[in-house]
Design an enzyme around this catalytic site. Structure first.
Site, PDB file in Angstrom:
ATOM      1  N   ASP A 121     -19.323 -23.735  48.187  1.00  0.00           N
ATOM      2  CA  ASP A 121     -20.087 -22.289  47.846  1.00  0.00           C
ATOM      3  C   ASP A 121     -19.170 -21.260  48.339  1.00  0.00           C
ATOM      4  O   ASP A 121     -17.696 -21.341  48.345  1.00  0.00           O
ATOM      5  CB  ASP A 121     -21.382 -22.116  48.110  1.00  0.00           C
ATOM      6  CG  ASP A 121     -22.033 -20.750  47.349  1.00  0.00           C
ATOM      7  OD1 ASP A 121     -22.097 -21.001  46.299  1.00  0.00           O
ATOM      8  OD2 ASP A 121     -22.031 -20.004  48.330  1.00  0.00           O
ATOM      9  N   HIS A 359     -25.005 -27.386  41.691  1.00  0.00           N
ATOM     10  CA  HIS A 359     -24.264 -26.390  42.810  1.00  0.00           C
ATOM     11  C   HIS A 359     -24.346 -27.189  44.040  1.00  0.00           C
ATOM     12  O   HIS A 359     -23.441 -26.826  44.774  1.00  0.00           O
ATOM     13  CB  HIS A 359     -24.741 -25.046  42.501  1.00  0.00           C
ATOM     14  CG  HIS A 359     -24.074 -24.249  43.174  1.00  0.00           C
ATOM     15  ND1 HIS A 359     -22.638 -23.912  42.841  1.00  0.00           N
ATOM     16  CD2 HIS A 359     -24.180 -23.583  44.502  1.00  0.00           C
ATOM     17  CE1 HIS A 359     -22.088 -22.909  43.814  1.00  0.00           C
ATOM     18  NE2 HIS A 359     -22.879 -22.611  44.682  1.00  0.00           N
TER      19      HIS A 359
END
Length: 386
Positions: A121, A359
């Site tokens: 991320d 994610h």
């Protein structure tokens, strides 16, 4: 800090503090510390996560013979020495200073170089910049869930045809003007109200984080990503609302619309309630503003000129990209994943999309992530000079 509760970690991971790291006292999770002389791997988390997000990766890397270090980065968790006042200084949170944090940490542990830096991320661009700026120290890089398209470009060939002055990106006005008015989450995260919105979420902090992690995971069945054609309002509006939000809604209101059922929560094996509770307790204590400062550094454009010092420079150490196949993050910036493979990285040896992961790929599918990481390390450590 001694009064803080224990972290629910595997027995092979320990928690400790390292002082005097670029003005910080860094909280670090560590595995593979039992014997000296191991090659080092540095793990950098993203938002809204912590070093804790690597709990399922660290034991496997340590078992393979690595000394594994995962800090709570500047602005997060149990690391101290940072201030996240909204009206305070942003410069400590800019990318080059985050690289300085990473460099200081590995140096404090007695390493002149590390086998790899791995970032997820928002940790992904930090890892990328580590490899770009100090390839002698960070000898390989894995970027996870956020592709790196290269440094910002300098204006070129403008002596006789001056470039237009920098202006606000019109895409934001265009998003707001759509029949269903929208806004980009990074610019929402940059406003003064964002931290308070999340801390005072109507559903409570626990349900907000549960909904946020769910919405961006493979558990949310509408996560079926595909490449966007351009950075334009019509294309961006195809992204889920956790990326391109309804104009009038906060992030807690956005994710509340996709809150998992009690049965779905009970069935969630990758983030059971006991592990979610740790994230909740840490963010209840620190708030989110430390992480939000990172977004503000990017959306403000205040540090673009500094990053343009490396315009045209490539990552030349071995590199790899790993993301969940159900993760829109791979495609949220049109062309980025293609640029990473074609121009930003000159020695990319793998680009992997992991089935059954959104994610939070290293938490959702740790077995496959560990396999990919170990394969990458086996390939790259072999060719690194001693």
């Amino acid at each position: 800090m001694t009064s803080l509760p224990d972290i629910p970690l595997p027995s092979s991971i320990r928690s400790r503090y390292v002082e005097n790291i670029n003005g910080l006292t860094m909280h670090v999770l560590e595995a593979g510390f039992e014997t000296r002389g191991r090659p080092c791997v540095l793990l950098l988390h993203g938002f809204p996560e912590l070093a804790f997000s690597w709990r399922k990766v660290m034991p496997a890397l340590a078992q393979a013979g690595y000394h594994v270090i995962a800090p709570d980065q500047r602005g997060y968790g149990r690391t101290t020495g940072w201030s996240a006042e909204y009206d305070g200084e942003l410069a400590p949170f800019r990318l080059t200073n985050l690289v300085r944090d990473a460099l200081g940490l590995v140096s404090a542990f007695g390493y002149r170089s590390v086998a790899a830096v791995i970032g997820h991320d928002f940790g992904s661009p930090v890892a990328a910049w580590c490899a770009l700026l100090r390839p002698d120290v960070f000898r390989a890089v894995v970027m996870m869930s956020a592709p790196f398209a290269g440094p910002p470009k300098l204006p070129f060939d403008t002596a006789d045809k001056p470039a237009p002055r920098a202006a606000d990106d019109p895409v934001h006005r265009e998003l707001a003007g759509l029949p269903r008015p929208r806004k980009h989450y990074q610019w929402y995260y940059s406003i003064r109200a964002a931290n308070a919105d999340m801390m005072s979420a109507r559903q409570g902090l626990r349900d907000f984080l549960r909904g946020y992690y769910h919405h961006k995971s493979a558990n949310w069945k509408d996560n079926q990503p595909y490449p966007l054609k351009s950075w334009s309002a019509d294309e961006l509006a195809k992204l889920p609302t956790y990326y391109v939000m309804d104009l009038a809604k906060t992030m807690p209101e956005t994710v509340a619309e996709e809150m998992p059922s009690s049965a779905e929560i009970a069935a969630n094996a990758w983030l059971p309630d006991a592990e979610l509770a740790f994230y909740v307790s840490e963010y209840a204590r620190t708030g989110f503003q430390g992480g939000l400062q990172w977004y503000r550094c990017g959306t403000s454009g205040a540090f673009d000129a500094e990053l343009q010092l490396w315009s045209g420079k490539t990552i030349d150490v071995p590199s790899c990209f790993i993301a969940g196949r159900q993760d829109w993050g791979t495609y949220q910036r049109a062309g980025a994943v293609e640029a990473m493979q074609s121009s930003a990285c000159s020695a990319m040896v793998g680009c992997h999309l992991v089935n059954g992961a959104g994610h939070w790929v290293q938490q959702e599918q740790p077995g496959e992530v560990n396999r990919l990481l170990l394969h990458f390390l086996e390939q790259t450590v072999r060719v690194q000079p001693s």
